[in-house]
Design an enzyme around this catalytic site. Structure first.
Site, PDB file in Angstrom:
ATOM      1  N   CYS A 141       0.817  -1.227   0.000  1.00 59.79           N
ATOM      2  CA  CYS A 141       0.000   0.000   0.000  1.00 59.79           C
ATOM      3  C   CYS A 141       0.847   1.274   0.000  1.00 59.79           C
ATOM      4  CB  CYS A 141      -0.963  -0.003   1.177  1.00 59.79           C
ATOM      5  SG  CYS A 141      -2.195  -1.293   1.034  1.00 59.79           S
ATOM      6  N   ASN A 182     -10.175   0.177   0.392  1.00 61.06           N
ATOM      7  CA  ASN A 182      -8.711   0.239   0.328  1.00 61.06           C
ATOM      8  C   ASN A 182      -8.268  -0.234  -1.061  1.00 61.06           C
ATOM      9  OD1 ASN A 182      -5.958  -0.158   0.532  1.00 61.06           O
ATOM     10  ND2 ASN A 182      -6.033  -1.187   2.525  1.00 61.06           N
ATOM     11  N   HIS A 196      -3.466   7.127   3.386  1.00 60.62           N
ATOM     12  CA  HIS A 196      -3.878   5.886   2.735  1.00 60.62           C
ATOM     13  C   HIS A 196      -5.272   5.506   3.242  1.00 60.62           C
ATOM     14  CE1 HIS A 196      -3.896   1.922   1.177  1.00 60.62           C
ATOM     15  NE2 HIS A 196      -3.721   1.329   2.338  1.00 60.62           N
TER      16      HIS A 196
HETATM   17  N1  ACO Z   1     -18.085  -8.502   9.289  1.00 61.64           N
HETATM   18  C1  ACO Z   1     -18.377  -8.937  10.515  1.00 61.64           C
HETATM   19  N2  ACO Z   1     -17.440  -9.301  11.412  1.00 61.64           N
HETATM   20  C2  ACO Z   1     -16.158  -9.212  11.020  1.00 61.64           C
HETATM   21  C3  ACO Z   1     -15.776  -8.748   9.746  1.00 61.64           C
HETATM   22  C4  ACO Z   1     -16.812  -8.388   8.853  1.00 61.64           C
HETATM   23  N3  ACO Z   1     -16.584  -7.935   7.624  1.00 61.64           N
HETATM   24  N4  ACO Z   1     -14.437  -8.748   9.665  1.00 61.64           N
HETATM   25  C5  ACO Z   1     -13.968  -9.191  10.834  1.00 61.64           C
HETATM   26  N5  ACO Z   1     -15.004  -9.480  11.653  1.00 61.64           N
HETATM   27  C6  ACO Z   1     -14.979 -10.024  12.996  1.00 61.64           C
HETATM   28  C7  ACO Z   1     -13.739 -10.835  13.252  1.00 61.64           C
HETATM   29  O1  ACO Z   1     -13.906 -12.150  12.737  1.00 61.64           O
HETATM   30  C8  ACO Z   1     -13.673 -10.821  14.761  1.00 61.64           C
HETATM   31  O2  ACO Z   1     -14.573 -11.787  15.241  1.00 61.64           O
HETATM   32  P1  ACO Z   1     -14.135 -12.707  16.484  1.00 61.64           P
HETATM   33  O3  ACO Z   1     -13.905 -11.736  17.603  1.00 61.64           O
HETATM   34  O4  ACO Z   1     -15.317 -13.589  16.627  1.00 61.64           O
HETATM   35  O5  ACO Z   1     -12.877 -13.391  16.036  1.00 61.64           O
HETATM   36  C9  ACO Z   1     -14.245  -9.434  15.105  1.00 61.64           C
HETATM   37  O6  ACO Z   1     -14.936  -8.976  13.935  1.00 61.64           O
HETATM   38  C10 ACO Z   1     -13.200  -8.421  15.470  1.00 61.64           C
HETATM   39  O7  ACO Z   1     -12.161  -8.516  14.539  1.00 61.64           O
HETATM   40  P2  ACO Z   1     -10.930  -7.589  14.653  1.00 61.64           P
HETATM   41  O8  ACO Z   1      -9.907  -7.972  13.636  1.00 61.64           O
HETATM   42  O9  ACO Z   1     -10.511  -7.509  16.084  1.00 61.64           O
HETATM   43  O10 ACO Z   1     -11.627  -6.213  14.254  1.00 61.64           O
HETATM   44  P3  ACO Z   1     -10.971  -4.824  14.157  1.00 61.64           P
HETATM   45  O11 ACO Z   1     -11.779  -3.882  14.912  1.00 61.64           O
HETATM   46  O12 ACO Z   1      -9.500  -4.873  14.369  1.00 61.64           O
HETATM   47  O13 ACO Z   1     -11.196  -4.482  12.597  1.00 61.64           O
HETATM   48  C11 ACO Z   1     -10.060  -4.523  10.496  1.00 61.64           C
HETATM   49  C12 ACO Z   1     -10.685  -5.345  11.602  1.00 61.64           C
HETATM   50  C13 ACO Z   1     -11.139  -3.696   9.848  1.00 61.64           C
HETATM   51  C14 ACO Z   1      -9.431  -5.469   9.466  1.00 61.64           C
HETATM   52  C15 ACO Z   1      -8.995  -3.605  11.080  1.00 61.64           C
HETATM   53  O14 ACO Z   1      -8.164  -4.374  11.906  1.00 61.64           O
HETATM   54  C16 ACO Z   1      -8.165  -2.878  10.076  1.00 61.64           C
HETATM   55  O15 ACO Z   1      -8.643  -2.059   9.331  1.00 61.64           O
HETATM   56  N6  ACO Z   1      -6.858  -3.105  10.074  1.00 61.64           N
HETATM   57  C17 ACO Z   1      -5.866  -2.366   9.311  1.00 61.64           C
HETATM   58  C18 ACO Z   1      -5.884  -2.601   7.865  1.00 61.64           C
HETATM   59  C19 ACO Z   1      -4.807  -1.748   7.252  1.00 61.64           C
HETATM   60  O16 ACO Z   1      -4.312  -0.760   7.754  1.00 61.64           O
HETATM   61  N7  ACO Z   1      -4.334  -2.058   6.103  1.00 61.64           N
HETATM   62  C20 ACO Z   1      -3.288  -1.229   5.512  1.00 61.64           C
HETATM   63  C21 ACO Z   1      -2.346  -2.004   4.873  1.00 61.64           C
HETATM   64  S1  ACO Z   1      -3.130  -3.072   3.770  1.00 61.64           S
HETATM   65  C22 ACO Z   1      -1.961  -3.490   2.645  1.00 61.64           C
HETATM   66  O17 ACO Z   1      -0.805  -3.160   2.780  1.00 61.64           O
HETATM   67  C23 ACO Z   1      -2.357  -4.286   1.489  1.00 61.64           C
END
Ligand code: ACO
Length: 338
Positions: A117, A289, A259
């Protein structure tokens, strides 16, 4: 004593973008996966994303964006093409030579940059070097990705986040003091976190062969929570560095273009910097994203929304797999994106 030599700077003179027409909404996803519009909007800020049709590859998007960037710059050609992508058309060869060919640019140098990214900012830094040394007079940097091609259809945590798209800029060698001149980028990497974002199989570590195909994992995997923590700290630090290089304090920044990974990350970076959230441009609600395409797409969206005026002080920053991160700043030029 001699006067310091001022090297040519990369000046932004064209910006073009392309999004594939097919749109997938959160409701569309929730018909396939255990997710909901409410979860995705609250946890990420994303409402919909553009996704390629079968048969469309990253180079197709890159060429469309590249054509528009040439039009925006009012030029027919550039000296070099850099494509930032982690979803190349094929593992070998690079995608950029094909893009240059399709753009009718003949035999110009063309190569890919793989910084996930952060790829667009790494491409910008590579272009700055080519322009500073006189190796090129104009460079096109394209951020293009088709993550829909590498996402696990059953993984709700990544399917909700990513969209496909491309954004391209034309840079010319100019003076560091003129509008559109990018200042020196701040870039970094930390390979100790290389397992936080990866496609486990298909590379030289774990090639996919007929005899190993059953155990191979060809899909994109991300440890979202860990990535998020790292991203906020690194993007804030890099943003401050590039602002200071221009002599700007946080209050001087007119528009902050981070980003577009997650609204919570964008706001957390702004909060950490002490920058009002209203100065962040956000369009991830409409595209998700888009990886290497994210920053040029966000800049074009901000310009179309009337949020960028000639002379505005703009800071861009990104974070991605590798891990990699970076930031770059500029005074916005008088420019019409196409
Ligand atoms: N719908 C419903 N529930 C979901 C979904 C969804 N789409 N996605 C994840 N969950 C669930 C998970 O399974 C988890 O359930 P569990 O507790 O039963 O295991 C729960 O939601 C919480 O998951 P977390 O991963 O703790 O959720 P979080 O609040 O961290 O959000 C997310 C997840 C959106 C992926 C976040 O962590 C994020 O945006 N991370 C950063 C991404 C990023 O910065 N990327 C940049 C680089 S990407 C690249 O370089 C290609």
């Amino acid at each position: 004593m001699t006067d310091a030599v001022r090297l040519p700077a990369p000046v932004l003179c064209g910006l073009g973008t392309w999004l594939p027409p097919r749109v997938i909404t959160n409701d569309d996803l929730s018909r396939e996966l255990d997710t909901s519009d409410e979860w995705i909007r609250t946890r990420t800020g994303i409402g919909r994303r553009h996704v390629v049709q079968p048969g469309t590859a990253t180079s197709d998007l890159a060429v469309e964006a590249g054509r528009r960037a040439l039009k925006s710059a009012g030029v027919a050609a550039v000296d070099t093409v850099i494509v930032a992508t982690t979803t190349p058309d094929r593992t070998c060869p690079a995608t950029a030579p094909l893009v240059a060919h399709e753009l009718g640019l003949g035999t110009v140098p063309a190569f890919d940059v793989g910084a996930v990214c952060t790829g667009f900012l790494y491409g910008l830094a590579a272009a700055a070097g080519l322009l500073a040394t006189g190796s090129a007079g104009t460079v096109m940097v394209i951020g293009a990705d088709t993550y829909s091609r590498i996402l696990d259809p059953g993984d709700r945590s990544t399917r909700a986040l990513f969209g496909d798209g491309a954004g391209a800029v034309v840079l010319r060698a100019g003076d560091a003091g003129e509008p559109g001149a990018w200042g020196r980028a701040a870039l970094g990497s930390d390979g100790s976190g290389s397992d936080m974002i990866m496609v486990p199989s298909g590379g030289s570590r774990d090639p996919i062969r007929p005899e190993t195909a059953d155990s191979a994992d060809p899909y994109f995997r991300m440890q979202g929570k860990k990535v998020m923590r790292n991203a906020v700290e690194r993007m804030a630090e890099a943003s401050l560095t590039v602002a200071h290089r221009f002599g700007w304090g946080v209050d001087d920044i007119d528009l902050f273009v981070a980003h577009q990974a997650n609204i919570r990350i964008v706001h957390a970076v702004a909060d950490r910097l002490g920058l009002g959230r209203e100065r962040c441009h956000v369009h991830l609600d409409r595209v998700g994203n888009t990886a290497a395409a994210s920053i040029p797409l966000a800049l074009a969206d901000a310009a179309a929304a009337g949020r960028l005026h000639a002379g505005d002080r703009v800071v861009t920053t990104a974070f991605g797999g590798g891990l990699t991160w970076g930031a770059a700043a500029l005074h916005w030029p008088d420019l019409s994106p196409a």
